[in-house]
Structure formats: C-alpha cells, structure tokens
Design a protein around this motif. Structure first.
Motif, PDB file in Angstrom:
ATOM      1  N   LEU A   1      62.458  49.684  27.601  1.00 18.57           N
ATOM      2  CA  LEU A   1      61.919  48.572  28.311  1.00 18.57           C
ATOM      3  C   LEU A   1      61.898  49.116  29.749  1.00 18.57           C
ATOM      4  N   ALA A   2      60.575  49.296  29.928  1.00 17.58           N
ATOM      5  CA  ALA A   2      60.080  49.703  31.636  1.00 17.58           C
ATOM      6  C   ALA A   2      59.943  48.455  32.468  1.00 17.58           C
ATOM      7  N   GLU A   3      59.262  47.334  31.979  1.00 17.58           N
ATOM      8  CA  GLU A   3      59.013  46.225  32.612  1.00 17.58           C
ATOM      9  C   GLU A   3      58.845  45.277  31.947  1.00 17.58           C
ATOM     10  N   LYS A   4      59.368  43.789  32.488  1.00 10.66           N
ATOM     11  CA  LYS A   4      59.248  42.558  31.705  1.00 10.66           C
ATOM     12  C   LYS A   4      58.253  41.589  32.666  1.00 10.66           C
ATOM     13  N   LYS A   5      57.335  41.199  32.043  1.00 11.78           N
ATOM     14  CA  LYS A   5      56.553  39.871  32.758  1.00 11.78           C
ATOM     15  C   LYS A   5      56.350  38.721  32.068  1.00 11.78           C
ATOM     16  N   THR A   6      56.289  37.722  32.623  1.00  8.11           N
ATOM     17  CA  THR A   6      56.284  36.262  32.288  1.00  8.11           C
ATOM     18  C   THR A   6      55.089  35.569  32.864  1.00  8.11           C
ATOM     19  N   PRO A   7      53.889  35.674  32.299  1.00  8.66           N
ATOM     20  CA  PRO A   7      52.829  34.901  32.847  1.00  8.66           C
ATOM     21  C   PRO A   7      52.791  33.354  33.023  1.00  8.66           C
ATOM     22  N   ASP A   8      52.419  32.925  34.210  1.00  6.01           N
ATOM     23  CA  ASP A   8      52.255  31.390  34.437  1.00  6.01           C
ATOM     24  C   ASP A   8      50.981  30.915  34.220  1.00  6.01           C
TER      25      ASP A   8
ATOM     26  N   TYR B   1      43.024  21.088  33.010  1.00  7.26           N
ATOM     27  CA  TYR B   1      42.075  22.203  33.659  1.00  7.26           C
ATOM     28  C   TYR B   1      40.563  21.242  33.851  1.00  7.26           C
ATOM     29  N   ARG B   2      40.079  21.361  34.972  1.00  7.95           N
ATOM     30  CA  ARG B   2      38.702  20.725  35.157  1.00  7.95           C
ATOM     31  C   ARG B   2      37.536  21.701  35.631  1.00  7.95           C
ATOM     32  N   CYS B   3      36.461  21.630  35.132  1.00  7.68           N
ATOM     33  CA  CYS B   3      35.162  22.289  35.261  1.00  7.68           C
ATOM     34  C   CYS B   3      34.935  22.315  36.731  1.00  7.68           C
ATOM     35  N   LEU B   4      34.878  23.651  37.470  1.00  6.07           N
ATOM     36  CA  LEU B   4      34.373  23.756  38.942  1.00  6.07           C
ATOM     37  C   LEU B   4      33.226  22.860  39.242  1.00  6.07           C
ATOM     38  N   TYR B   5      32.027  22.876  38.552  1.00  9.15           N
ATOM     39  CA  TYR B   5      30.966  22.392  38.728  1.00  9.15           C
ATOM     40  C   TYR B   5      30.957  20.810  38.576  1.00  9.15           C
TER      41      TYR B   5
ATOM     42  N   ASP C   1      45.819  47.082  29.658  1.00 14.05           N
ATOM     43  CA  ASP C   1      46.093  45.838  30.696  1.00 14.05           C
ATOM     44  C   ASP C   1      45.787  44.644  29.678  1.00 14.05           C
ATOM     45  N   VAL C   2      46.543  43.754  30.023  1.00 14.72           N
ATOM     46  CA  VAL C   2      46.741  42.503  29.116  1.00 14.72           C
ATOM     47  C   VAL C   2      46.195  41.297  30.185  1.00 14.72           C
ATOM     48  N   ASP C   3      45.247  40.599  29.851  1.00 14.07           N
ATOM     49  CA  ASP C   3      44.890  39.432  30.654  1.00 14.07           C
ATOM     50  C   ASP C   3      45.962  38.417  30.883  1.00 14.07           C
ATOM     51  N   LEU C   4      46.809  38.505  31.949  1.00 10.70           N
ATOM     52  CA  LEU C   4      47.876  37.595  32.216  1.00 10.70           C
ATOM     53  C   LEU C   4      47.460  36.122  32.469  1.00 10.70           C
ATOM     54  N   ASP C   5      46.278  35.903  32.766  1.00  8.46           N
ATOM     55  CA  ASP C   5      45.680  34.480  33.064  1.00  8.46           C
ATOM     56  C   ASP C   5      45.645  33.938  31.599  1.00  8.46           C
ATOM     57  N   LEU C   6      44.850  34.632  30.797  1.00  5.50           N
ATOM     58  CA  LEU C   6      44.671  34.055  29.422  1.00  5.50           C
ATOM     59  C   LEU C   6      45.701  34.072  28.548  1.00  5.50           C
ATOM     60  N   LEU C   7      46.452  34.894  28.762  1.00  7.27           N
ATOM     61  CA  LEU C   7      48.056  34.822  28.082  1.00  7.27           C
ATOM     62  C   LEU C   7      48.726  33.526  28.651  1.00  7.27           C
ATOM     63  N   GLY C   8      48.768  33.387  30.052  1.00  2.00           N
ATOM     64  CA  GLY C   8      49.710  32.144  30.556  1.00  2.00           C
ATOM     65  C   GLY C   8      48.933  30.855  30.208  1.00  2.00           C
ATOM     66  N   TYR C   9      47.566  30.887  29.812  1.00  3.44           N
ATOM     67  CA  TYR C   9      46.915  29.498  29.379  1.00  3.44           C
ATOM     68  C   TYR C   9      47.437  29.489  27.704  1.00  3.44           C
ATOM     69  N   THR C  10      47.047  30.176  27.246  1.00  2.65           N
ATOM     70  CA  THR C  10      47.017  30.322  25.628  1.00  2.65           C
ATOM     71  C   THR C  10      48.195  30.174  25.061  1.00  2.65           C
ATOM     72  N   ALA C  11      49.508  31.075  25.552  1.00  2.00           N
ATOM     73  CA  ALA C  11      50.817  31.097  25.141  1.00  2.00           C
ATOM     74  C   ALA C  11      51.783  30.928  26.145  1.00  2.00           C
ATOM     75  N   PRO C  12      51.986  29.697  26.834  1.00  2.00           N
ATOM     76  CA  PRO C  12      52.885  29.610  28.093  1.00  2.00           C
ATOM     77  C   PRO C  12      54.272  29.906  27.619  1.00  2.00           C
ATOM     78  N   GLY C  13      55.053  30.573  28.114  1.00  2.71           N
ATOM     79  CA  GLY C  13      56.383  31.075  27.887  1.00  2.71           C
ATOM     80  C   GLY C  13      56.368  32.393  27.202  1.00  2.71           C
ATOM     81  N   ALA C  14      55.409  32.943  27.019  1.00  3.15           N
ATOM     82  CA  ALA C  14      55.230  34.332  26.352  1.00  3.15           C
ATOM     83  C   ALA C  14      55.649  35.384  27.416  1.00  3.15           C
ATOM     84  N   THR C  15      56.218  36.416  26.880  1.00  4.51           N
ATOM     85  CA  THR C  15      56.751  37.585  27.605  1.00  4.51           C
ATOM     86  C   THR C  15      56.078  38.792  27.115  1.00  4.51           C
ATOM     87  N   ILE C  16      55.699  39.591  28.208  1.00  3.72           N
ATOM     88  CA  ILE C  16      55.070  40.938  28.077  1.00  3.72           C
ATOM     89  C   ILE C  16      56.078  41.824  28.380  1.00  3.72           C
TER      90      ILE C  16
END
Length: 137
Positions: free
Chosen positions: A83-90, A128-132, A60-75
C-alpha cells in the motif's frame, strides 16, 4: 474464492453493497485492457456487506464521481505489492457530466453542447442543484 493480489494498481474498497457494478460502468472500466476484479457482497465488520473493485493497472480514478456515487469508499494505491497511498474522496462541491437535469425547460436540455453542471446545495442530505435552473438532482 481466490483473487490474486495486485503488484501495481488500485483497489477501491468500502463500496456500499450493490454499487460495484454501477461504479464499474460509471468509471468506464470495461474500456481497460488490464485485469479488473469485482467482488460483490464481501463480508465487512464495519459495513456488514461491501463491494470491492481491484484494478491491475495504475489509472486515474475520478474522485468526484466516486465521492458522489460511493460515499465512504476508499482508494488504495498499490505499488510493488504494498500500500503506497490511501485516499478517501468526499462529496464534491460540483459535478460536471455525471448527472442530467430532469427539467425539460432547462437550457442544458435544449443546448446539447452545454455541460451538465450540478452544485452541492445541502451536504448533510446530499442534495445537488442544476447550475442553470436550480432544479434538484
């Protein structure tokens, strides 16, 4: 250079050049006991240069982390050599435990058990802004 194809696993493609090693650490891939290949500065018609990470296991790959760190990356999820599935995190709406608040007076700096939570404030500028305390990341 020759890197074998994967029969069952994951290929993280279209990583901006130079971000592959950072993602390797953030995704904690050093803890895996399978083969992991990092290809740096691969030629890309679309991006000029890119990094690629091949993982020879279904994880399992953290899609949130990937979407933040490498926008436009594909899994690309590979099963039985195809190729069974392709995901593009936002960009995620909320990041938990990825960023740390820089405000020394923020409650998250003094209360160690509080999770570091940041919310997306401006999608266009990736702010991004801190929630607190609302400090900008």
């Amino acid at each position: 250079m020759n890197i074998d194809s994967i029969q069952n696993g994951i290929v993280i493609d279209h990583i901006p050049a130079g971000k592959g090693m950072e993602l390797y650490g953030l995704l904690n891939l050093e803890a895996l006991d399978c083969q992991v290949a990092i290809i740096k500065n691969a030629a890309s018609g679309k991006m000029g240069r890119k990094d690629i990470i091949k993982i020879d296991a279904a994880i399992d790959v953290d899609l949130d982390l990937l979407g933040y760190t490498a926008p436009g990356a594909t899994i690309n999820i590979i099963k039985n050599g195809v190729l069974a599935e392709k995901k593009t995190p936002d960009l995620p709406e909320e990041l938990v435990g990825v960023l740390k608040c820089k405000n020394p007076r923020c409650i998250s700096a003094t209360e160690q058990e509080l999770p570091q939570i940041f919310r997306l404030a401006d999608r266009e500028n990736r702010v991004y802004r801190c929630l607190y305390c609302e400090a900008k990341a």
